[in-house]
Design an enzyme around this catalytic site. Sequence first.
Site, PDB file in Angstrom:
ATOM      1  N   GLU A 197     -14.950  23.696  44.810  1.00  0.00           N
ATOM      2  CA  GLU A 197     -16.407  23.828  45.024  1.00  0.00           C
ATOM      3  C   GLU A 197     -17.207  23.712  43.736  1.00  0.00           C
ATOM      4  O   GLU A 197     -18.419  23.554  43.774  1.00  0.00           O
ATOM      5  CB  GLU A 197     -16.732  25.147  45.741  1.00  0.00           C
ATOM      6  CG  GLU A 197     -16.544  26.432  44.936  1.00  0.00           C
ATOM      7  CD  GLU A 197     -15.162  27.042  45.074  1.00  0.00           C
ATOM      8  OE1 GLU A 197     -14.195  26.301  45.348  1.00  0.00           O
ATOM      9  OE2 GLU A 197     -15.030  28.272  44.888  1.00  0.00           O
ATOM     10  N   CYS A 233      -8.396  28.995  47.055  1.00  0.00           N
ATOM     11  CA  CYS A 233      -7.858  30.058  46.214  1.00  0.00           C
ATOM     12  C   CYS A 233      -7.240  31.167  47.063  1.00  0.00           C
ATOM     13  O   CYS A 233      -6.167  30.970  47.620  1.00  0.00           O
ATOM     14  CB  CYS A 233      -8.932  30.564  45.257  1.00  0.00           C
ATOM     15  SG  CYS A 233      -8.215  31.297  43.781  1.00  0.00           S
ATOM     16  N   GLN A 246      -3.726  31.426  49.599  1.00  0.00           N
ATOM     17  CA  GLN A 246      -2.755  32.527  49.663  1.00  0.00           C
ATOM     18  C   GLN A 246      -2.676  33.067  51.089  1.00  0.00           C
ATOM     19  O   GLN A 246      -1.602  33.366  51.601  1.00  0.00           O
ATOM     20  CB  GLN A 246      -3.153  33.612  48.658  1.00  0.00           C
ATOM     21  CG  GLN A 246      -3.204  33.057  47.214  1.00  0.00           C
ATOM     22  CD  GLN A 246      -3.702  34.066  46.183  1.00  0.00           C
ATOM     23  OE1 GLN A 246      -4.133  35.167  46.527  1.00  0.00           O
ATOM     24  NE2 GLN A 246      -3.646  33.690  44.908  1.00  0.00           N
ATOM     25  N   HIS A 279     -10.505  25.896  42.715  1.00  0.00           N
ATOM     26  CA  HIS A 279     -11.869  25.981  43.260  1.00  0.00           C
ATOM     27  C   HIS A 279     -12.562  24.619  43.220  1.00  0.00           C
ATOM     28  O   HIS A 279     -13.333  24.345  42.292  1.00  0.00           O
ATOM     29  CB  HIS A 279     -12.687  27.007  42.465  1.00  0.00           C
ATOM     30  CG  HIS A 279     -12.248  28.418  42.681  1.00  0.00           C
ATOM     31  ND1 HIS A 279     -12.678  29.177  43.754  1.00  0.00           N
ATOM     32  CD2 HIS A 279     -11.392  29.190  41.981  1.00  0.00           C
ATOM     33  CE1 HIS A 279     -12.114  30.368  43.698  1.00  0.00           C
ATOM     34  NE2 HIS A 279     -11.331  30.413  42.635  1.00  0.00           N
ATOM     35  N   GLN A 303     -51.517  35.579  34.622  1.00  0.00           N
ATOM     36  CA  GLN A 303     -52.273  35.780  33.377  1.00  0.00           C
ATOM     37  C   GLN A 303     -51.604  36.860  32.531  1.00  0.00           C
ATOM     38  O   GLN A 303     -51.465  36.722  31.316  1.00  0.00           O
ATOM     39  CB  GLN A 303     -53.702  36.228  33.680  1.00  0.00           C
ATOM     40  CG  GLN A 303     -54.537  35.219  34.432  1.00  0.00           C
ATOM     41  CD  GLN A 303     -55.882  35.840  34.833  1.00  0.00           C
ATOM     42  OE1 GLN A 303     -56.419  36.677  34.133  1.00  0.00           O
ATOM     43  NE2 GLN A 303     -56.411  35.425  35.965  1.00  0.00           N
ATOM     44  N   GLY A 328     -36.297  31.200  41.122  1.00  0.00           N
ATOM     45  CA  GLY A 328     -35.708  29.864  41.113  1.00  0.00           C
ATOM     46  C   GLY A 328     -35.934  29.151  39.794  1.00  0.00           C
ATOM     47  O   GLY A 328     -36.097  27.938  39.745  1.00  0.00           O
ATOM     48  N   GLY A 348     -11.372  35.278  46.834  1.00  0.00           N
ATOM     49  CA  GLY A 348     -11.752  36.685  46.870  1.00  0.00           C
ATOM     50  C   GLY A 348     -10.703  37.561  46.215  1.00  0.00           C
ATOM     51  O   GLY A 348      -9.604  37.117  45.906  1.00  0.00           O
TER      52      GLY A 348
HETATM   53  N1  GLN Z   1      -7.185  37.531  44.420  1.00  0.00           N
HETATM   54  C1  GLN Z   1      -6.465  36.305  44.285  1.00  0.00           C
HETATM   55  C2  GLN Z   1      -5.808  36.156  42.920  1.00  0.00           C
HETATM   56  O1  GLN Z   1      -6.170  36.816  41.994  1.00  0.00           O
HETATM   57  C3  GLN Z   1      -7.351  35.120  44.581  1.00  0.00           C
HETATM   58  C4  GLN Z   1      -8.431  34.912  43.583  1.00  0.00           C
HETATM   59  C5  GLN Z   1      -9.501  33.990  44.057  1.00  0.00           C
HETATM   60  O2  GLN Z   1      -9.616  33.693  45.240  1.00  0.00           O
HETATM   61  N2  GLN Z   1     -10.346  33.534  43.179  1.00  0.00           N
HETATM   62  O3  GLN Z   1      -4.907  35.376  42.754  1.00  0.00           O
END
Ligand code: GLN
Length: 535
Positions: free
Chosen positions: A509, A381, A385, A507, A192, A15, A354
């Site tokens: 996040e 992302c 889709q 994203h 140490q 950490g 992903g």
């Molecule tokens: N695989 C998808 C793309 O390349 C989504 C990418 C992602 O979720 N970061 O568009």
Amino acid sequence: MKYLFVTGGVVSSLGKGLAAAALGTLLEHRGLKVILQKFDPYLNVDPGTMSPFQHGEVYVLDDGAETDLDLGHYERFTNCNLSKLNNLTSGQVYETVLRKERRGDYLGNTVQVIPHVTDVIKGRIHEVARKMDGDIIITEIGGTTGDIEGLPFLEALRQFQDEVGHENVAFIHVTLVPFIKAAGELKTKPTQQSVAKLREIGIAPKIIICRAEHPVDNESRNKIAMFCNVPRENVIQFLDVEDTIYEAPLKLHEENLDGIVCRALNLETPEPDLTEYSTTVQRIIKPSHRVRIAVVGKYIELQDAYKSIYESITLAGAANDCGVDIIRIDAEEMVNGGAKEHLTGINGILIPGGFGDRGIEGKVAAAQFARENGIPFFGLCLGMQIATIEFARHVCGLDKANSIEFDPNTPHPVICLMEDQKEVTDKGASMRLGTWEACLREGSRARDLYGRDSVNERHRHRYEFNDLYKEELENAGLLVSGTSPDGTLAEIVEIPDHPFFLAVQFHPEFQSKPGKPHPLFKGFVAATLAKKLGA
Ligand code: GLN
């Protein structure tokens, strides 16, 4: 400019990144302008091509740099806005040196680790100091003291302190102090020895942070101080946080880390006022409500693969006075009735980003379950889709609709490649990366949640929503509520006729902080709570 270097000893995963980031919070509360950066000794040029299994999440910056997830901690814990300058890997260092060598820049000299490699490393610190506005740079060195790859970095830092003056530099060593059950004792020997390794190289840490599961007693602190040649008060403990990582700054302040650092660097600053920060942390620890949100993904067994998403959910929960139990579910479990089995009783469903086709059908099943059962849904992302594919298949009747990433021959490529991307074959940095503007549609949920009509969000993807299907999908009830300024790229889709069904091509996040959660995450958690309370 003052310089703090954070090294790690004994084992990895201590950490260090969290400690560096938490120290950043404390120093900002003392009125300092803090810059954070990470040096990663591995030979990859960036973590963009590394598997989440090996490296956890790839954290994307505004300028599109694909970086180590510790930079996520840095941005969440401080106001420092990072760029590609703030993450240097050995891969980048050697790339630079070799490019210079081929260009003939070394004028026939033998190219060596010292001085050529170390010069590039030092050059980066100077560059950050020159280009970024701040009072102090905190640099975390990845890996563990004693690693072969880390040596050039440590040697560079040894030289660096001579260049800028030892009074402007402090090394903090984060180390493990294990508890040996059979002996009933904390052991200081590994500490140490790892400090001895640093001193062999010419680096003498001024502060030692002891990571421990048990309180570090006086005797152990005295021993560490003596054997490691640091003042007794500069040996501090950093115990495992019990409830949330956002306690880390408070824990380190209890040990006066910020005070010690300021003294070591001759910085005159007032005591930090952490009242507001503590209130936010209390809200994370003791919320009035609780909801259950399922994250349906591919790397659910890994703590770090969706780090920023988990943090964003937690921080959005705090803003809603609501604790969130995150239920991680493997997408592959969703098929053949699995969605109903696993998702019944869940208050919200999130599908993260992903790559690759494993688990895709399961994610489609989860999106379908959310849509049909009025369960709040948030797609990120790949999640957007998936939502689009699901809607095309089951609402528009385009049976085999798919992304060409998963089925290059699909008759209905609702997710496809843009014309200008088709030639790109290189996997490193061949994506739409970094911050892009999105314009939000009047009257949409997205517009309402953000409270503004245009936003900047970070991207990391190759494939795009296929505009040819936009009219058909919109007519059936899937609204494109955010687009690129020229209107050609879909950025957000939502189903107005649903308690909360929203998915984004970017994203969000990567832009959450304690007390400043991302508006879409905040809205999503609010919807899950409303759903729960209404049910
Ligand atoms: N695989 C998808 C793309 O390349 C989504 C990418 C992602 O979720 N970061 O568009």
